[in-house]
Design a protein around this motif. Structure first.
Motif, mmCIF file in Angstrom:
data_model
loop_
_atom_site.group_PDB
_atom_site.id
_atom_site.type_symbol
_atom_site.label_atom_id
_atom_site.label_comp_id
_atom_site.label_asym_id
_atom_site.label_seq_id
_atom_site.Cartn_x
_atom_site.Cartn_y
_atom_site.Cartn_z
ATOM 1 N N HIS A 78 -28.128 -16.225 -20.246
ATOM 2 C CA HIS A 78 -29.438 -16.857 -20.053
ATOM 3 C C HIS A 78 -29.862 -16.714 -18.595
ATOM 4 N N GLN A 79 -31.109 -16.355 -18.363
ATOM 5 C CA GLN A 79 -31.664 -16.272 -17.011
ATOM 6 C C GLN A 79 -32.934 -17.102 -16.921
ATOM 7 N N THR A 81 -36.470 -17.923 -14.587
ATOM 8 C CA THR A 81 -37.399 -17.471 -13.545
ATOM 9 C C THR A 81 -38.622 -18.377 -13.558
ATOM 10 N N TYR A 97 -39.426 -20.189 -17.108
ATOM 11 C CA TYR A 97 -39.325 -19.059 -18.019
ATOM 12 C C TYR A 97 -37.849 -18.750 -18.237
ATOM 13 N N THR A 99 -35.035 -16.031 -20.224
ATOM 14 C CA THR A 99 -34.708 -14.829 -20.973
ATOM 15 C C THR A 99 -33.281 -14.987 -21.452
ATOM 16 N N ARG A 119 -37.551 -14.144 -25.023
ATOM 17 C CA ARG A 119 -38.172 -14.698 -23.819
ATOM 18 C C ARG A 119 -38.998 -15.896 -24.245
ATOM 19 N N ARG A 121 -40.222 -20.246 -22.779
ATOM 20 C CA ARG A 121 -40.430 -21.196 -21.683
ATOM 21 C C ARG A 121 -39.903 -22.563 -22.074
ATOM 22 N N THR A 142 -41.196 -19.979 -27.766
ATOM 23 C CA THR A 142 -40.770 -18.582 -27.836
ATOM 24 C C THR A 142 -41.993 -17.708 -27.603
ATOM 25 N N ASP A 143 -41.941 -16.894 -26.557
ATOM 26 C CA ASP A 143 -43.041 -15.978 -26.269
ATOM 27 C C ASP A 143 -42.808 -14.590 -26.867
ATOM 28 N N HIS A 144 -41.533 -14.209 -27.026
ATOM 29 C CA HIS A 144 -41.216 -12.858 -27.513
ATOM 30 C C HIS A 144 -39.760 -12.851 -27.961
ATOM 31 N N SER A 145 -39.491 -12.174 -29.055
ATOM 32 C CA SER A 145 -38.109 -12.051 -29.524
ATOM 33 C C SER A 145 -37.963 -10.760 -30.311
#
Length: 173
Positions: A78-79, A81, A97, A99, A119, A121, A142-145
């Motif tokens: 997990h990261q 930002t 945010y 990832t 990705r 938030r 979830t913004d993108h998977s």
């Protein structure tokens, strides 16, 4: 113009740093499989809403749920930002945010492995109680998977360990 910084500004900076470290610590707790550290991210009455399809409930129950999900993975990372924090006394709000990269264990007849990249938030509401900043409520968006097959499932450093044997655990004591 004065070179001095107000007490209020210093207190806000200290609060922002403390909250940021809790957010970072949460990701480290998940990746090192340190369940007690993950529990500490939430206040005892804190809640988590990861959406209808993922999880809704208490922070502690979320940690238990995610532990089962992560135990079914061979690796994860997990990261964090873009951490934005607003402090108002002993309360705060943040958006961070995240990832995450997850690698499944072999499944199916072909013993396939997949990598999951997501990705999103963390939208967190915080409070400081007894000198400790922790989450009152988290919404995860979830913004993108995407999930993709992995033809090289052993492509990681063998020193990357999900547990107390990881080199970073000894480094931080």
């Amino acid at each position: 113009m004065s070179d001095s910084i107000s007490t209020g500004a210093l207190e806000a900076l200290v609060a922002k740093q403390a909250i940021t470290e809790v957010i970072y610590g949460y990701c480290r707790a998940l990746d090192r499989m340190d369940k007690d550290a993950a529990y500490e991210v939430w206040h005892a009455d804190g809640t988590a809403d990861y959406g209808e399809d993922i999880f809704k409930g208490t922070g502690r129950r979320f940690v238990d749920w995610v532990w089962t999900a992560h135990a079914a993975m061979s690796t994860h990372s997990h990261q964090i930002t873009n951490v934005l924090i607003q402090v108002d006394g002993s309360r705060a709000a943040s958006e961070a945010y995240v990832t995450v990269a997850l690698r499944t264990l072999p499944f199916g007849d072909a013993a396939e492995v997949a990598d999951i990249f997501a990705r999103g938030r963390y939208l967190d509401q915080w409070s400081r109680r007894d000198g400790r900043w922790a989450i009152d409520h988290r919404d995860f968006i979830t913004d993108h998977s995407v999930t993709v097959p992995n033809s090289n499932p052993d492509s990681h450093d063998p020193r990357s360990i999900r547990g107390p044997e990881d080199l970073s655990v000894a480094l931080f004591g």
